[in-house]
Write a protein that holds these residues in place. Structure first.
Motif, PDB file in Angstrom:
ATOM      1  N   GLN A 245      -4.415   7.723  40.374  1.00  0.00           N
ATOM      2  CA  GLN A 245      -5.869   7.742  40.220  1.00  0.00           C
ATOM      3  C   GLN A 245      -6.303   7.209  38.858  1.00  0.00           C
ATOM      4  OE1 GLN A 245      -7.604  11.556  41.093  1.00  0.00           O
ATOM      5  NE2 GLN A 245      -6.814  11.623  43.184  1.00  0.00           N
ATOM      6  N   ALA A 246      -5.561   7.543  37.803  1.00  0.00           N
ATOM      7  CA  ALA A 246      -6.010   7.199  36.444  1.00  0.00           C
ATOM      8  C   ALA A 246      -5.894   5.704  36.164  1.00  0.00           C
ATOM      9  CB  ALA A 246      -5.215   7.991  35.416  1.00  0.00           C
ATOM     10  N   TYR A 247      -4.764   5.090  36.477  1.00  0.00           N
ATOM     11  CA  TYR A 247      -4.557   3.689  36.084  1.00  0.00           C
ATOM     12  C   TYR A 247      -5.501   2.723  36.792  1.00  0.00           C
ATOM     13  CZ  TYR A 247      -0.305   5.444  33.829  1.00  0.00           C
ATOM     14  OH  TYR A 247       0.587   6.135  33.040  1.00  0.00           O
TER      15      TYR A 247
ATOM     16  N   GLY B 144       5.923  -1.773  36.015  1.00  0.00           N
ATOM     17  CA  GLY B 144       5.164  -1.165  37.088  1.00  0.00           C
ATOM     18  C   GLY B 144       3.675  -1.127  36.802  1.00  0.00           C
ATOM     19  N   ALA B 145       3.081   0.065  36.934  1.00  0.00           N
ATOM     20  CA  ALA B 145       1.646   0.229  36.739  1.00  0.00           C
ATOM     21  C   ALA B 145       1.236  -0.098  35.311  1.00  0.00           C
ATOM     22  CB  ALA B 145       1.238   1.657  37.093  1.00  0.00           C
ATOM     23  N   ALA B 146       2.113   0.160  34.350  1.00  0.00           N
ATOM     24  CA  ALA B 146       1.792  -0.162  32.960  1.00  0.00           C
ATOM     25  C   ALA B 146       1.634  -1.674  32.773  1.00  0.00           C
ATOM     26  CB  ALA B 146       2.880   0.373  32.030  1.00  0.00           C
ATOM     27  N   ARG B 147       2.430  -2.455  33.486  1.00  0.00           N
ATOM     28  CA  ARG B 147       2.321  -3.907  33.387  1.00  0.00           C
ATOM     29  C   ARG B 147       0.981  -4.389  33.951  1.00  0.00           C
ATOM     30  NH1 ARG B 147       6.073  -7.877  32.089  1.00  0.00           N
ATOM     31  NH2 ARG B 147       4.915  -9.829  31.914  1.00  0.00           N
TER      32      ARG B 147
ATOM     33  N   LEU C 236      -1.807  -2.812  33.726  1.00  0.00           N
ATOM     34  CA  LEU C 236      -2.801  -2.540  32.693  1.00  0.00           C
ATOM     35  C   LEU C 236      -2.700  -3.557  31.564  1.00  0.00           C
ATOM     36  CD1 LEU C 236      -3.973   0.975  31.875  1.00  0.00           C
ATOM     37  CD2 LEU C 236      -3.787  -0.643  30.007  1.00  0.00           C
ATOM     38  N   ILE C 237      -1.477  -3.955  31.218  1.00  0.00           N
ATOM     39  CA  ILE C 237      -1.277  -4.996  30.205  1.00  0.00           C
ATOM     40  C   ILE C 237      -1.941  -6.294  30.655  1.00  0.00           C
ATOM     41  CG2 ILE C 237       0.462  -6.460  29.088  1.00  0.00           C
ATOM     42  CD1 ILE C 237       2.345  -4.031  29.159  1.00  0.00           C
ATOM     43  N   ASP C 238      -1.739  -6.665  31.896  1.00  0.00           N
ATOM     44  CA  ASP C 238      -2.338  -7.902  32.407  1.00  0.00           C
ATOM     45  C   ASP C 238      -3.858  -7.847  32.350  1.00  0.00           C
ATOM     46  OD1 ASP C 238       0.191  -8.882  32.898  1.00  0.00           O
ATOM     47  OD2 ASP C 238       0.193  -8.316  35.028  1.00  0.00           O
ATOM     48  N   ALA C 239      -4.443  -6.679  32.634  1.00  0.00           N
ATOM     49  CA  ALA C 239      -5.901  -6.544  32.567  1.00  0.00           C
ATOM     50  C   ALA C 239      -6.392  -6.693  31.124  1.00  0.00           C
ATOM     51  CB  ALA C 239      -6.324  -5.191  33.140  1.00  0.00           C
ATOM     52  N   LEU C 240      -5.664  -6.157  30.179  1.00  0.00           N
ATOM     53  CA  LEU C 240      -6.039  -6.309  28.768  1.00  0.00           C
ATOM     54  C   LEU C 240      -5.935  -7.767  28.323  1.00  0.00           C
ATOM     55  CD1 LEU C 240      -4.217  -3.179  27.263  1.00  0.00           C
ATOM     56  CD2 LEU C 240      -6.693  -3.489  27.464  1.00  0.00           C
ATOM     57  N   LYS C 241      -4.895  -8.441  28.747  1.00  0.00           N
ATOM     58  CA  LYS C 241      -4.731  -9.857  28.389  1.00  0.00           C
ATOM     59  C   LYS C 241      -5.849 -10.704  28.996  1.00  0.00           C
ATOM     60  CE  LYS C 241      -0.426 -11.301  28.919  1.00  0.00           C
ATOM     61  NZ  LYS C 241       0.941 -11.403  29.491  1.00  0.00           N
ATOM     62  N   ALA C 242      -6.225 -10.400  30.223  1.00  0.00           N
ATOM     63  CA  ALA C 242      -7.308 -11.146  30.855  1.00  0.00           C
ATOM     64  C   ALA C 242      -8.631 -10.911  30.129  1.00  0.00           C
ATOM     65  CB  ALA C 242      -7.434 -10.736  32.326  1.00  0.00           C
ATOM     66  N   ALA C 243      -8.862  -9.693  29.679  1.00  0.00           N
ATOM     67  CA  ALA C 243     -10.080  -9.400  28.920  1.00  0.00           C
ATOM     68  C   ALA C 243     -10.093 -10.176  27.608  1.00  0.00           C
ATOM     69  CB  ALA C 243     -10.174  -7.901  28.657  1.00  0.00           C
ATOM     70  N   GLN C 244      -8.937 -10.245  26.960  1.00  0.00           N
ATOM     71  CA  GLN C 244      -8.850 -11.017  25.710  1.00  0.00           C
ATOM     72  C   GLN C 244      -9.180 -12.488  25.961  1.00  0.00           C
ATOM     73  OE1 GLN C 244      -8.183 -10.009  22.604  1.00  0.00           O
ATOM     74  NE2 GLN C 244      -8.104 -12.059  21.710  1.00  0.00           N
ATOM     75  N   ARG C 245      -8.692 -13.040  27.046  1.00  0.00           N
ATOM     76  CA  ARG C 245      -8.930 -14.452  27.339  1.00  0.00           C
ATOM     77  C   ARG C 245     -10.401 -14.753  27.604  1.00  0.00           C
ATOM     78  NH1 ARG C 245      -3.971 -13.921  30.249  1.00  0.00           N
ATOM     79  NH2 ARG C 245      -5.127 -13.590  32.213  1.00  0.00           N
ATOM     80  N   ARG C 246     -11.130 -13.787  28.160  1.00  0.00           N
ATOM     81  CA  ARG C 246     -12.538 -14.059  28.435  1.00  0.00           C
ATOM     82  C   ARG C 246     -13.460 -13.680  27.271  1.00  0.00           C
ATOM     83  NH1 ARG C 246     -11.663  -9.435  31.853  1.00  0.00           N
ATOM     84  NH2 ARG C 246     -13.053  -7.699  31.292  1.00  0.00           N
ATOM     85  N   GLY C 247     -12.873 -13.390  26.112  1.00  0.00           N
ATOM     86  CA  GLY C 247     -13.658 -13.217  24.898  1.00  0.00           C
ATOM     87  C   GLY C 247     -14.020 -11.792  24.535  1.00  0.00           C
ATOM     88  N   VAL C 248     -13.477 -10.822  25.244  1.00  0.00           N
ATOM     89  CA  VAL C 248     -13.718  -9.416  24.910  1.00  0.00           C
ATOM     90  C   VAL C 248     -12.848  -9.030  23.711  1.00  0.00           C
ATOM     91  CG1 VAL C 248     -13.541  -7.030  25.754  1.00  0.00           C
ATOM     92  CG2 VAL C 248     -14.300  -8.868  27.290  1.00  0.00           C
ATOM     93  N   THR C 249     -13.398  -8.263  22.765  1.00  0.00           N
ATOM     94  CA  THR C 249     -12.611  -7.750  21.643  1.00  0.00           C
ATOM     95  C   THR C 249     -11.717  -6.624  22.148  1.00  0.00           C
ATOM     96  OG1 THR C 249     -14.328  -8.283  20.037  1.00  0.00           O
ATOM     97  CG2 THR C 249     -12.702  -6.624  19.396  1.00  0.00           C
ATOM     98  N   VAL C 250     -10.402  -6.795  22.010  1.00  0.00           N
ATOM     99  CA  VAL C 250      -9.439  -5.808  22.494  1.00  0.00           C
ATOM    100  C   VAL C 250      -8.625  -5.300  21.310  1.00  0.00           C
ATOM    101  CG1 VAL C 250      -7.556  -5.317  24.092  1.00  0.00           C
ATOM    102  CG2 VAL C 250      -9.298  -7.008  24.708  1.00  0.00           C
ATOM    103  N   CYS C 251      -8.697  -4.011  21.050  1.00  0.00           N
ATOM    104  CA  CYS C 251      -7.929  -3.363  19.976  1.00  0.00           C
ATOM    105  C   CYS C 251      -7.042  -2.297  20.597  1.00  0.00           C
ATOM    106  CB  CYS C 251      -8.866  -2.731  18.951  1.00  0.00           C
ATOM    107  SG  CYS C 251      -9.941  -3.892  18.090  1.00  0.00           S
TER     108      CYS C 251
ATOM    109  N   ALA D 189       2.729   4.613  31.319  1.00  0.00           N
ATOM    110  CA  ALA D 189       4.112   4.361  31.734  1.00  0.00           C
ATOM    111  C   ALA D 189       4.219   4.591  33.234  1.00  0.00           C
ATOM    112  CB  ALA D 189       5.080   5.274  30.980  1.00  0.00           C
ATOM    113  N   ASP D 190       5.148   3.888  33.864  1.00  0.00           N
ATOM    114  CA  ASP D 190       5.214   3.939  35.326  1.00  0.00           C
ATOM    115  C   ASP D 190       5.638   5.301  35.865  1.00  0.00           C
ATOM    116  OD1 ASP D 190       7.772   3.788  34.413  1.00  0.00           O
ATOM    117  OD2 ASP D 190       8.383   2.112  35.686  1.00  0.00           O
ATOM    118  N   TYR D 191       6.235   6.173  35.018  1.00  0.00           N
ATOM    119  CA  TYR D 191       6.680   7.459  35.536  1.00  0.00           C
ATOM    120  C   TYR D 191       5.517   8.404  35.859  1.00  0.00           C
ATOM    121  CZ  TYR D 191       6.423   8.492  30.462  1.00  0.00           C
ATOM    122  OH  TYR D 191       6.035   8.608  29.152  1.00  0.00           O
TER     123      TYR D 191
END
Length: 480
Positions: A131-133, A158-161, A163-178, A243-245
């Motif tokens: 539910q959270a991820y 797994g699920a953590a990857r 979330l990483i992909d979503a953060l990278k996509a946000a960075q590419r579209r100009g969102v500030t990601v910290c 983490a995927d666990y």
């Protein structure tokens, strides 16, 4: 022929040890807040040649100040940090019981945390990674301005990857990601998120990274907070790492059950301020001030409580003592690690003796067995005074939840052990929301019914070898 050090070298080593030992012992005498801690460190520094002072410098010294560090201007405290001098009135149509938003716990918590209890929030409970991820990824994909993420552990499978992909996509579209990852926690997984995020240009910082030069050996004092803030509109927090666990439906051997919150409303600004302080401490960079909170139709009154080995020391411990002392009907505790202080232990005993139903729910099989053993050494003190304790069946339950009567709930990253309440940087959220608190109480009751009672007979009849093992682990409980 035996090798002998020149006398001058021997005298130099002895002088160095003596001087350093005396200096460390003097520092412990002046800075430790508990006599037992001061005495223990003084003994270590004086009795272990050179190793004692080195241990003290690595583990015993608190060098942390997150506000006004090294002459940097302290972050402004005006967004939700006002001192709550007077009792906070309960919002309309909300009962002001002992645990209500106008009750004694709320008044004391406001004075302790220096943050107001803010009405007009919505709080949604999220179970496990399933539910959270997806909810977190949805918020990241909708981001238009900024994403602030802080976590203790950040895996890359797994699920953590996802979330990483979503953060990278946000960075590419100009969102500030910290992204802020704890310097020690990041090593708890073989596949780490930090290199993947940095390759994509995401701003990634480590909180107190471990390194030999320049020296940074803070094995303790970790950032254990879990915070995600998107555009100042929605925030997530709780006990879950990334983490995927935490995805338990697949039936993996190392599954971990946990709870998280999705929050909207003015409390998001308090969480954003906490992230900004941690980011400033880790990087020296100031983030923009949160925008003023807009109106929200939510029924939840919420407050962020932070704790850490800095200016926030003992805030959560004090709020827990107040809550246990103010309870009128029931205290329900769910935690993976339970090594309460003598003060909290006494408050729970006193509550049970005056007729409050005190229930403590622990994992039957812990991922840190030595903490489980240490806990068993002190459970008899609760059981003999009427506190009920039960063990949850596997998989390992990492949830941290406190419920007082029907009015008050607290959920977040802090465990009830010395590491969380004295050494780590933690974040919990107070929840005054009848509907959500009923949901949390039902969740606790369901877990309680399927759990095994722990009896005083079971604890008292442990074999001598087991009792000795448990007592030895308990002896080191301030450091577990």
């Amino acid at each position: 022929m035996a090798f002998e050090l020149p006398a001058a070298v021997g005298w130099l080593v002895l002088s160095l040890h003596t001087g350093l030992s005396l200096l460390c012992a003097w520092h412990a005498l002046l800075t430790k807040r508990e006599p037992r801690s001061a005495l223990a460190w003084i003994g270590v520094t004086l009795l272990l040649p050179l190793g004692g002072p080195l241990l003290y410098l690595a583990f015993g010294v608190n060098r942390i100040r997150t506000r006004g560090l090294h002459g940097r201007p302290a972050l402004p405290l005006e967004f939700g940090y006002e001192q709550a001098e007077d009792a906070e009135p309960a919002p309309p149509d909300v009962p002001a019981g002992a645990g209500g938003p106008g009750g004694p716990i709320a008044r004391a918590s406001g004075r302790i945390s220096h943050r107001p209890c803010l009405p007009g929030n919505t709080a949604e409970l999220l179970h496990n990674g399933e539910q959270a991820y997806p909810a977190m990824i949805e918020a990241i994909r909708s981001a238009e301005r900024y994403i602030y993420l802080s976590t203790y552990i950040f895996g890359a499978r797994g699920a953590a990857r996802d979330l990483i992909d979503a953060l990278k996509a946000a960075q590419r579209r100009g969102v500030t990601v910290c992204v802020l990852i704890d310097g020690l926690g990041q090593w708890y997984t073989a596949a780490r998120a930090r290199p993947l995020l940095k390759e994509a240009g995401v701003r990634v910082a480590e909180f107190l990274p471990l390194r030999l030069w320049p020296p940074s050996l803070h094995v303790n004092m970790r950032n254990h907070r879990k915070v995600l803030v998107v555009d100042g509109e929605v925030a997530f927090t709780g006990g879950m790492n990334i983490a995927d666990y935490h995805c338990v439906a697949g039936g993996g051997r190392n599954r971990v059950i946990d709870l998280h919150l999705r929050l909207r409303g003015p409390v998001v600004g308090q969480m954003e301020t906490v992230f900004a302080e941690d980011w400033h401490f880790a990087t020296g960079q100031a983030l923009p001030e949160p925008a003023p909170a807009g109106s929200s139709p939510g029924s939840a009154s919420c407050r962020v409580i932070t704790d850490g080995p800095n200016e926030d020391l003992d805030r959560l411990a004090l709020v827990l003592l107040v809550a246990a002392s103010a309870a009128q009907r029931r205290i329900s505790i769910m935690t993976p690690y339970f090594l309460p202080s003598r003060e909290l232990l006494g408050a729970l005993q006193a509550a049970a003796l005056r007729g409050v139903q005190v229930s403590v729910l622990l994992p039957g099989k812990n991922n840190l067995p030595y903490v489980h053993w240490a806990t068993r050494n002190m459970l008899w003190e609760l059981l003999q005074h009427g506190v009920e304790v039960r063990y949850q069946p596997p998989p390992f339950v990492h949830s941290k939840l406190l419920l007082i009567d029907e009015d008050y709930a607290q959920l977040g990253s802090a465990n009830l052990d010395p590491r969380s309440l004295r050494l780590n940087f933690e974040l919990n959220v107070e929840l005054y929301d009848p509907a959500l608190n009923t949901l949390l109480a039902d969740h606790f009751a369901t877990a309680w019914e399927r759990s095994r009672p722990v009896t005083l007979t079971e604890i008292s009849q442990r074999r001598l070898a087991v009792r000795t093992r448990d007592a030895l682990c308990w002896l080191f409980s301030p450091y577990l």
